[in-house]
Design a protein around this motif. Structure first.
Motif, PDB file in Angstrom:
ATOM      1  N   GLU A 286      58.818  77.825  52.624  1.00  0.00           N
ATOM      2  CA  GLU A 286      58.853  76.406  52.132  1.00  0.00           C
ATOM      3  C   GLU A 286      58.824  76.371  50.476  1.00  0.00           C
ATOM      4  O   GLU A 286      59.485  75.582  50.232  1.00  0.00           O
ATOM      5  CB  GLU A 286      57.517  75.825  52.382  1.00  0.00           C
TER       6      GLU A 286
ATOM      7  N   THR B 142      62.744  76.325  49.256  1.00  0.00           N
ATOM      8  CA  THR B 142      63.570  75.338  50.046  1.00  0.00           C
ATOM      9  C   THR B 142      63.373  73.968  49.150  1.00  0.00           C
ATOM     10  O   THR B 142      62.447  73.589  48.757  1.00  0.00           O
ATOM     11  CB  THR B 142      63.222  75.188  51.357  1.00  0.00           C
TER      12      THR B 142
ATOM     13  N   LEU C 100      59.224  75.056  58.169  1.00  0.00           N
ATOM     14  CA  LEU C 100      59.249  75.803  56.975  1.00  0.00           C
ATOM     15  C   LEU C 100      57.978  76.543  56.462  1.00  0.00           C
ATOM     16  O   LEU C 100      58.072  77.779  56.218  1.00  0.00           O
ATOM     17  CB  LEU C 100      59.814  74.773  55.627  1.00  0.00           C
TER      18      LEU C 100
END
Length: 273
Positions: free
Chosen positions: A83, A86, A77
């Motif tokens: 990242e 998410t 990620l």
């Protein structure tokens, strides 16, 4: 090694969908029976001093394999630059394997309906929404994940389908009261109308040596927990605020609470049969 393969496939899936909205549901077989160690890690844990968190070499290697896999997913990620966009949830479906783990101070283990069998950690990483290192004691249950994912993804719940769970989004945002119902603690239910065989060597945290669990239903409301055993008709009542280890059945000394919870569990059974 299966855990490594599943983690690698998860990273491939994320990478191939990096430009699109996606959801990954990764259910590792580890840590689960059969207890099959990751051979490359056996020497490490044989050499490591045994302690409260490490008393089984094979189990320890399996746990590290899961941890390493999560680390690879997090690294993917980060490398893809997604990242911060998410949401990650990490959840266990039950307590640990009795012959190899100890849930102390909780009583029981996987397959029992004492806290050691059903109380598990739930971690959420949601940048910009969930505050880092924040803890919350609000009781939740596995069926909450479905409506939570729907709300996060902007998907409407089906109008003609009853939802047993509650969305946890407001809880993630810091509203610790959103799961209360009409100023009353939320009721959580478990139902196990079956038998689960005993482990060969673990008897001291279950009701009898033959079965970890016999047919039962459970209700938790606030810090009160009632277990109804179908065969014998026994009722066990625990105040988890004072007795997290469920050492003392206080059914006889709390008749009003016993009657209230027993009535509510029978109503729930009738509504969901």
């Amino acid at each position: 090694y299966l855990t490594d393969r599943l983690s690698a496939d998860a990273c491939k899936f994320i990478t191939s969908n990096k430009e699109n909205p996606w959801m990954l549901y990764l259910t590792h077989f580890a840590v689960h029976t059969p207890i099959q160690p990751k051979k490359e890690l056996v020497a490490k844990y044989k050499a490591k001093k045994r302690g409260a968190l490490h008393d089984n070499v094979k189990m320890a290697t399996m746990i590290q394999a899961v941890d390493d896999g999560v680390g690879k997913i997090m690294a993917t990620l980060q490398q893809l630059g997604i990242e911060d966009n998410t949401v990650i949830m990490f959840y266990s479906d039950n307590g640990g394997y009795g012959p190899a783990t100890d849930m102390d101070p909780l009583k029981g283990y996987k397959g029992t309906y004492y806290e050691g069998g059903i109380r598990v950690p739930f971690f959420v990483n949601w940048p910009g929404v969930v505050q880092p290192n924040k803890q919350n004691e609000e009781p939740i249950i596995g069926v909450d994940i479905y409506p939570t994912l729907c709300e996060i993804g902007g998907a409407a719940l089906p109008e003609n389908q009853i939802s047993d769970g509650e969305s946890l989004v407001l809880l993630f945002k810091g509203d610790v009261t959103n799961l209360d119902q009409h100023d009353q603690p939320r009721k959580l239910f478990w139902h196990f109308p079956a038998y689960l065989q005993s482990y060969k060597s673990v008897y001291d945290e279950q009701r009898d040596p033959l079965f970890r669990s016999r047919p039962c239903s459970v209700i938790r409301k606030g810090n009160w927990k009632l277990i109804q055993f179908f065969e014998s008709g026994d009722l066990e009542l625990y105040d988890l605020s004072n007795d997290l280890s469920e050492t003392t059945n206080v059914a006889q000394s709390n008749p009003a609470t016993l009657a209230e919870l027993f009535s509510e569990i029978k109503i729930w059974q009738s509504q969901t049969q």
